[in-house]
Design a protein around this motif. Structure first.
Motif, PDB file in Angstrom:
ATOM      1  N   ASN A 301       0.815  -1.211   0.000  1.00 29.28           N
ATOM      2  CA  ASN A 301       0.000   0.000   0.000  1.00 29.28           C
ATOM      3  C   ASN A 301       0.854   1.268   0.000  1.00 29.28           C
ATOM      4  O   ASN A 301       2.059   1.232   0.251  1.00 29.28           O
ATOM      5  CB  ASN A 301      -1.007  -0.005   1.160  1.00 29.28           C
ATOM      6  CG  ASN A 301      -0.356   0.119   2.524  1.00 29.28           C
ATOM      7  OD1 ASN A 301       0.585   0.879   2.719  1.00 29.28           O
ATOM      8  ND2 ASN A 301      -0.855  -0.636   3.492  1.00 29.28           N
ATOM      9  N   CYS A 325       5.972  -9.461  -2.855  1.00 27.96           N
ATOM     10  CA  CYS A 325       4.666  -8.802  -2.833  1.00 27.96           C
ATOM     11  C   CYS A 325       3.638  -9.591  -2.026  1.00 27.96           C
ATOM     12  O   CYS A 325       3.365 -10.751  -2.324  1.00 27.96           O
ATOM     13  CB  CYS A 325       4.139  -8.633  -4.252  1.00 27.96           C
ATOM     14  SG  CYS A 325       5.256  -7.785  -5.382  1.00 27.96           S
ATOM     15  N   SER A 330       0.694 -10.339  -8.603  1.00 33.24           N
ATOM     16  CA  SER A 330      -0.319  -9.949  -9.579  1.00 33.24           C
ATOM     17  C   SER A 330      -1.269  -8.883  -9.038  1.00 33.24           C
ATOM     18  O   SER A 330      -2.181  -8.446  -9.736  1.00 33.24           O
ATOM     19  CB  SER A 330      -1.135 -11.179 -10.017  1.00 33.24           C
ATOM     20  OG  SER A 330      -1.842 -11.725  -8.909  1.00 33.24           O
ATOM     21  N   HIS A 331      -1.056  -8.454  -7.806  1.00 36.18           N
ATOM     22  CA  HIS A 331      -1.913  -7.444  -7.194  1.00 36.18           C
ATOM     23  C   HIS A 331      -1.834  -6.137  -7.982  1.00 36.18           C
ATOM     24  O   HIS A 331      -0.793  -5.794  -8.541  1.00 36.18           O
ATOM     25  CB  HIS A 331      -1.488  -7.213  -5.745  1.00 36.18           C
ATOM     26  CG  HIS A 331      -2.476  -6.457  -4.919  1.00 36.18           C
ATOM     27  ND1 HIS A 331      -2.476  -5.089  -4.827  1.00 36.18           N
ATOM     28  CD2 HIS A 331      -3.510  -6.878  -4.156  1.00 36.18           C
ATOM     29  CE1 HIS A 331      -3.456  -4.693  -4.024  1.00 36.18           C
ATOM     30  NE2 HIS A 331      -4.095  -5.758  -3.608  1.00 36.18           N
ATOM     31  N   TRP A 332      -2.949  -5.406  -7.995  1.00 36.09           N
ATOM     32  CA  TRP A 332      -2.982  -4.177  -8.807  1.00 36.09           C
ATOM     33  C   TRP A 332      -1.969  -3.139  -8.317  1.00 36.09           C
ATOM     34  O   TRP A 332      -1.454  -2.349  -9.105  1.00 36.09           O
ATOM     35  CB  TRP A 332      -4.389  -3.590  -8.843  1.00 36.09           C
ATOM     36  CG  TRP A 332      -4.945  -3.141  -7.521  1.00 36.09           C
ATOM     37  CD1 TRP A 332      -5.654  -3.885  -6.630  1.00 36.09           C
ATOM     38  CD2 TRP A 332      -4.869  -1.824  -6.948  1.00 36.09           C
ATOM     39  NE1 TRP A 332      -6.010  -3.138  -5.532  1.00 36.09           N
ATOM     40  CE2 TRP A 332      -5.551  -1.866  -5.706  1.00 36.09           C
ATOM     41  CE3 TRP A 332      -4.289  -0.626  -7.354  1.00 36.09           C
ATOM     42  CZ2 TRP A 332      -5.666  -0.748  -4.874  1.00 36.09           C
ATOM     43  CZ3 TRP A 332      -4.401   0.491  -6.528  1.00 36.09           C
ATOM     44  CH2 TRP A 332      -5.095   0.414  -5.308  1.00 36.09           C
ATOM     45  N   ARG A 333      -1.631  -3.166  -7.043  1.00 37.56           N
ATOM     46  CA  ARG A 333      -0.619  -2.220  -6.563  1.00 37.56           C
ATOM     47  C   ARG A 333       0.773  -2.579  -7.076  1.00 37.56           C
ATOM     48  O   ARG A 333       1.629  -1.710  -7.217  1.00 37.56           O
ATOM     49  CB  ARG A 333      -0.627  -2.169  -5.030  1.00 37.56           C
ATOM     50  CG  ARG A 333      -1.862  -1.482  -4.462  1.00 37.56           C
ATOM     51  CD  ARG A 333      -1.674  -1.155  -2.993  1.00 37.56           C
ATOM     52  NE  ARG A 333      -2.852  -0.550  -2.408  1.00 37.56           N
ATOM     53  CZ  ARG A 333      -3.154   0.735  -2.469  1.00 37.56           C
ATOM     54  NH1 ARG A 333      -2.332   1.559  -3.116  1.00 37.56           N
ATOM     55  NH2 ARG A 333      -4.242   1.217  -1.911  1.00 37.56           N
ATOM     56  N   ALA A 335       1.302  -3.663 -10.095  1.00 37.72           N
ATOM     57  CA  ALA A 335       1.312  -3.063 -11.433  1.00 37.72           C
ATOM     58  C   ALA A 335       1.599  -1.562 -11.348  1.00 37.72           C
ATOM     59  O   ALA A 335       2.327  -1.002 -12.186  1.00 37.72           O
ATOM     60  CB  ALA A 335      -0.019  -3.321 -12.133  1.00 37.72           C
ATOM     61  N   LEU A 336       1.045  -0.888 -10.346  1.00 35.73           N
ATOM     62  CA  LEU A 336       1.312   0.548 -10.163  1.00 35.73           C
ATOM     63  C   LEU A 336       2.789   0.791  -9.860  1.00 35.73           C
ATOM     64  O   LEU A 336       3.385   1.752 -10.360  1.00 35.73           O
ATOM     65  CB  LEU A 336       0.461   1.099  -9.015  1.00 35.73           C
ATOM     66  CG  LEU A 336      -0.998   1.427  -9.296  1.00 35.73           C
ATOM     67  CD1 LEU A 336      -1.646   2.023  -8.045  1.00 35.73           C
ATOM     68  CD2 LEU A 336      -1.136   2.407 -10.461  1.00 35.73           C
ATOM     69  N   LYS A 339       4.750   0.484 -12.952  1.00 38.99           N
ATOM     70  CA  LYS A 339       4.536   1.682 -13.776  1.00 38.99           C
ATOM     71  C   LYS A 339       5.480   2.799 -13.314  1.00 38.99           C
ATOM     72  O   LYS A 339       6.076   3.515 -14.144  1.00 38.99           O
ATOM     73  CB  LYS A 339       3.082   2.134 -13.682  1.00 38.99           C
ATOM     74  CG  LYS A 339       2.746   3.339 -14.534  1.00 38.99           C
ATOM     75  CD  LYS A 339       1.268   3.703 -14.409  1.00 38.99           C
ATOM     76  CE  LYS A 339       0.936   4.935 -15.256  1.00 38.99           C
ATOM     77  NZ  LYS A 339      -0.510   5.299 -15.142  1.00 38.99           N
TER      78      LYS A 339
END
Length: 472
Positions: A301, A325, A330-333, A335-336, A339
């Motif tokens: 987070n 992780c 594969s958690h969306w965070r 991916a952030l 990025k």
């Protein structure tokens, strides 16, 4: 203390929760019969299992009341009058399409010019009314937040969802002692204790406060205030309170006028149980031996400050960063975070990998060069915390780099186990990482005495736990 049936509860899963797992086994080792109930989001029926001597039951949790409240509030906030403004973007688009279609057939007649004026006006009024509605809802929320101490139950439907699932099962287990991990099931624990007393059964309640709730942030100010009110209302039901650091113990005692200072049970590894793993963080990351590897292990987070480390890599061209992780890569965070790595031009040196079992984590981490925890500053809970990953890095023999928060920073500096940096400052973070890499012989495992690590071992924490249970 004679053998009792201890029903231990936690709202979330236990696969990666080292504190809950170790506590359950430690209480069983005291001679008690332990049943561990936990929340299992993916299940449709209770999931029975064991954890050493502990019986485990995963209970399906559907947050229906929470989701219904979210949808009701979303619908209320989205409401707008349909005149004179357009109600929403869809209605505005329909009006634009109808006008353009009619205009294509007739050209700019006086009627079309009039309709264009109406369309322009409705668009402008819509643009003006949206801020008005947002401001109005902000005032409503501010008023609710001021009085939430009286109505916290209605503001926490997720707690009602958990009560509905857990309270009946907790009571059915006929506990002698209820051990509630974290705040989310404190309401259910207090309810079962009170109902048992009315039925003539005495049940002791242990509240294991994993965080300092008045010093945390939630999704909204209302939720923050509601959680504070919930703890203030219910903590007096606890026969014993346990927490994770001395400053938090003192803050809880003073804030709630507790008769005793809560016991401190650190979330630290065992000295006697050997950690083994079939792989390691360097292999999982694909980083060759000799290449500097910094590791972070934990949830992703925004309060963990991981983008600071990613930015620091741009100043450390030879260093790689492995992120173990939680819950998974594969958690969306995750991916952030990747990025952010691409934006910083370091994506080839950031490695997102899945976690291993808590019992394997020390062996898994040992092939890294530095362990890092870049918590953001400004939250009292962070300033008073000694997080579990700090001890994971310590017992894995890694030099430690942390943001310079009050307790965590002092612990690392005073014990000469690593370096600190100004929270959220990527340049200072890069300096601290470089310092830790260059002075691994000073900060690393070989420089630490057995006496030092024993002070913070789980075996020592289990003694504190035994003292708490003996006092019930």
């Amino acid at each position: 203390m004679s053998s009792k049936h201890v029903v231990m509860v936690v709202a979330s899963g236990i696969a990666s929760d080292a504190r809950v797992r170790k506590t359950a086994v430690a209480v069983a080792d005291l001679g008690h019969r332990v049943t561990l109930l936990y929340g299992e989001l993916e299940a449709t029926a209770p999931v029975e299992g064991t954890l050493g001597p502990v019986r485990t039951v995963g209970l399906p949790v559907a947050y229906t009341l929470r989701d219904e409240q979210v949808e009701r509030r979303r619908a209320r906030r989205a409401w707008r009058p349909s005149w004179p403004a357009y109600r929403d973007g869809d209605q505005e688009e329909l009006g634009r399409t109808a006008l353009n279609t009619r205009r294509a057939r007739t050209g700019d007649t006086p009627e079309i010019l009039f309709r264009r004026g109406i369309h322009w006006t409705r668009r402008r009024v819509r643009a003006a009314q949206d801020p008005v509605f947002r401001t109005a809802w902000g005032k409503v929320d501010g008023l609710r937040a001021r009085f939430v101490d009286r109505i916290w139950r209605s503001e926490l439907p997720n707690i009602a969802d958990l009560d509905r699932v857990f309270a009946a099962r907790m009571a059915a287990e006929a506990p002698d002692i209820l051990h509630v991990h974290d705040i989310h099931l404190l309401s259910a624990g207090a309810r079962v204790k009170q109902d048992s007393a009315r039925a003539g059964r005495s049940v002791s309640l242990v509240y294991d406060a994993h965080e300092y709730i008045p010093g945390t942030v939630a999704r909204t100010v209302i939720e923050e205030n509601a959680l504070k009110a919930m703890e203030a209302d219910l903590i007096e039901e606890a026969d014993a309170v346990i927490t994770v650091s001395e400053p938090i113990a003192e803050a809880l005692r003073d804030r709630y006028a507790l008769p005793d200072t809560p016991s401190v049970v650190l979330n630290s590894p065992s000295l006697t149980v050997e950690s083994t793993c079939d792989t390691d963080v360097r292999t999982a990351s694909g980083v060759e031996a000799g290449t500097p590897l910094v590791v972070y292990s934990g949830v992703l987070n925004e309060k963990r400050g991981l983008p600071t480390v990613v930015q620091a890599l741009s100043l450390l061209p030879e260093v790689h960063f492995a992120v173990v992780c939680v819950p998974d890569a594969s958690h969306w965070r995750a991916a952030l975070l990747m990025k952010a790595a691409r934006k910083a031009g370091v994506e080839d040196r950031v490695h997102l990998i899945d976690p291993v079992a808590p019992e394997e984590i020390l062996a898994y981490l040992r092939t890294a060069d530095v362990g890092i925890h870049p918590l953001i500053a400004g939250l009292p809970n962070h300033e008073m915390a000694l997080p579990n990953k700090l001890f994971d890095y310590l017992f894995a023999g890694l030099p430690i780099v942390v943001s310079d928060l009050k307790l965590m920073g002092a612990f690392v500096r005073e014990n000469r186990i690593g370096t600190t940096f100004t929270a959220s400052d990527h340049r200072d973070c890069a300096r601290a990482i470089r310092d830790a890499l260059d002075n691994a012989d000073i900060y690393g495992g070989s420089a630490r005495s057995e006496e030092f690590t024993a002070r913070f071992s789980w075996e020592r924490q289990a003694e504190h736990l035994a003292q708490t249970y003996a006092g019930l």
